[in-house]
Design a protein around this motif. Sequence first.
Motif, PDB file in Angstrom:
ATOM      1  N   THR A  46       0.852  -1.185   0.000  1.00 40.53           N
ATOM      2  CA  THR A  46       0.000   0.000   0.000  1.00 40.53           C
ATOM      3  C   THR A  46       0.889   1.236   0.000  1.00 40.53           C
ATOM      4  O   THR A  46       1.686   1.441   0.918  1.00 40.53           O
ATOM      5  N   VAL A  47       0.762   2.036  -1.056  1.00 38.67           N
ATOM      6  CA  VAL A  47       1.544   3.258  -1.204  1.00 38.67           C
ATOM      7  C   VAL A  47       0.621   4.447  -0.913  1.00 38.67           C
ATOM      8  O   VAL A  47      -0.484   4.524  -1.446  1.00 38.67           O
ATOM      9  N   GLN A  48       1.101   5.381  -0.082  1.00 43.22           N
ATOM     10  CA  GLN A  48       0.269   6.507   0.324  1.00 43.22           C
ATOM     11  C   GLN A  48       0.980   7.836   0.098  1.00 43.22           C
ATOM     12  O   GLN A  48       2.207   7.903   0.021  1.00 43.22           O
ATOM     13  N   GLU A  83       0.499  -6.708  -9.885  1.00 41.22           N
ATOM     14  CA  GLU A  83      -0.757  -6.100 -10.315  1.00 41.22           C
ATOM     15  C   GLU A  83      -1.078  -4.888  -9.443  1.00 41.22           C
ATOM     16  O   GLU A  83      -0.815  -4.888  -8.241  1.00 41.22           O
ATOM     17  N   THR A  84      -1.654  -3.886 -10.088  1.00 46.63           N
ATOM     18  CA  THR A  84      -2.138  -2.713  -9.371  1.00 46.63           C
ATOM     19  C   THR A  84      -3.629  -2.878  -9.123  1.00 46.63           C
ATOM     20  O   THR A  84      -4.399  -3.142 -10.047  1.00 46.63           O
ATOM     21  N   GLY A  85      -4.018  -2.718  -7.868  1.00 44.24           N
ATOM     22  CA  GLY A  85      -5.423  -2.832  -7.508  1.00 44.24           C
ATOM     23  C   GLY A  85      -6.097  -1.472  -7.475  1.00 44.24           C
ATOM     24  O   GLY A  85      -6.041  -0.703  -8.433  1.00 44.24           O
ATOM     25  N   HIS A 110      -2.910   0.445  -4.194  1.00 44.54           N
ATOM     26  CA  HIS A 110      -2.718  -0.913  -3.674  1.00 44.54           C
ATOM     27  C   HIS A 110      -2.126  -1.793  -4.778  1.00 44.54           C
ATOM     28  O   HIS A 110      -2.608  -1.784  -5.916  1.00 44.54           O
ATOM     29  N   LEU A 111      -1.108  -2.557  -4.422  1.00 48.64           N
ATOM     30  CA  LEU A 111      -0.462  -3.464  -5.364  1.00 48.64           C
ATOM     31  C   LEU A 111      -0.352  -4.853  -4.751  1.00 48.64           C
ATOM     32  O   LEU A 111      -0.292  -5.002  -3.520  1.00 48.64           O
ATOM     33  N   ILE A 112      -0.324  -5.847  -5.622  1.00 49.82           N
ATOM     34  CA  ILE A 112      -0.135  -7.239  -5.211  1.00 49.82           C
ATOM     35  C   ILE A 112       1.056  -7.797  -5.992  1.00 49.82           C
ATOM     36  O   ILE A 112       1.138  -7.638  -7.214  1.00 49.82           O
ATOM     37  N   ASP A 132       9.015   5.661   2.443  1.00 45.96           N
ATOM     38  CA  ASP A 132       8.080   6.560   3.128  1.00 45.96           C
ATOM     39  C   ASP A 132       6.637   6.204   2.783  1.00 45.96           C
ATOM     40  O   ASP A 132       6.290   5.955   1.612  1.00 45.96           O
ATOM     41  N   LEU A 133       5.789   6.206   3.818  1.00 45.86           N
ATOM     42  CA  LEU A 133       4.351   5.998   3.666  1.00 45.86           C
ATOM     43  C   LEU A 133       4.031   4.794   2.778  1.00 45.86           C
ATOM     44  O   LEU A 133       3.152   4.829   1.926  1.00 45.86           O
ATOM     45  N   THR A 134       4.766   3.712   3.009  1.00 44.87           N
ATOM     46  CA  THR A 134       4.542   2.476   2.263  1.00 44.87           C
ATOM     47  C   THR A 134       4.334   1.333   3.257  1.00 44.87           C
ATOM     48  O   THR A 134       5.151   1.140   4.152  1.00 44.87           O
ATOM     49  N   ARG A 135       3.242   0.637   3.092  1.00 39.65           N
ATOM     50  CA  ARG A 135       2.885  -0.470   3.996  1.00 39.65           C
ATOM     51  C   ARG A 135       2.998  -1.790   3.245  1.00 39.65           C
ATOM     52  O   ARG A 135       2.589  -1.897   2.087  1.00 39.65           O
ATOM     53  N   VAL A 136       3.521  -2.801   3.923  1.00 39.85           N
ATOM     54  CA  VAL A 136       3.657  -4.134   3.342  1.00 39.85           C
ATOM     55  C   VAL A 136       2.925  -5.126   4.237  1.00 39.85           C
ATOM     56  O   VAL A 136       3.163  -5.161   5.450  1.00 39.85           O
ATOM     57  N   ASP A 137       2.042  -5.926   3.654  1.00 36.22           N
ATOM     58  CA  ASP A 137       1.318  -6.978   4.371  1.00 36.22           C
ATOM     59  C   ASP A 137       1.657  -8.325   3.749  1.00 36.22           C
ATOM     60  O   ASP A 137       1.783  -8.456   2.536  1.00 36.22           O
ATOM     61  N   GLY A 138       1.749  -9.337   4.606  1.00 32.08           N
ATOM     62  CA  GLY A 138       2.065 -10.672   4.128  1.00 32.08           C
ATOM     63  C   GLY A 138       3.349 -11.170   4.804  1.00 32.08           C
ATOM     64  O   GLY A 138       3.773 -10.613   5.822  1.00 32.08           O
TER      65      GLY A 138
END
Length: 240
Positions: A46-48, A83-85, A110-112, A132-138
């Motif tokens: 997630t890029v913000q 992929e870009t969501g 949002h990207l996958i 900066d302002l980047t979230r990673v899940d998984g």
Amino acid sequence: MSTPDTPSGAPTPPTVPYGTPDAPRIAVRGAAHLEVDPDLARIAITVQARGRDRRATLDDLTRRNATVLDLVKSCGDAVERLETGAFTITPEPARHGRGERVRTHHGTVHLIAELTDFTALGELTTRLADLDLTRVDGPWWTLRPDSPAHRQARQQAVREAVQRAREYAEALGTTLTALIELADTGTDAPAPRPPSGRTRSMSFAAAAEDAGPGPLDLEPQRQHVHAEVDARFTMAPPVL
């Protein structure tokens, strides 16, 4: 009630779902459970961006998104899918005052990404999380739909069903004569398990230019594959 006739005029024999004394039926269930290494690891990124000016916020979001895409693509063949969501840019109204005053703007992309090289995974997730302002899940670990593990589980379930039926027949002093029915009851999706096995960390070429945090040492979760079949056989009449 009269028995319907066949085209030749002979009466149709009644259906006997449980076999006959001359051809007893035996019904069994075969199951298989395999524990295998995953094929893929999926991460969500997630890029913000945020700011008072809408255009400046959009420019920041575009720049950060490009940085993330370049970083992921730098992994080369280790990335199987990118992929870009959803993309959003949302104005936040001022808390006080009237009119359409905007306090700030929030932008999100949002990207996958799916990776096949788990050695590269720790390096990538660390470098992404350092932005900066980047979230990673998984990561979320999984098997490919065409993974040989699924076929292996189905075949093992069939072999177990045949072996079970033979053991029952042997207990009666007889043998199987024919397979009547084989039904697939379904294969369960792999279930998450406690992680097992360690992965090594690998640095990309770009890492030499930026001495960031050390890569995460991630451990892939073993995947569980289940398969079940119902089988019905006939056997030679046992002597009881």
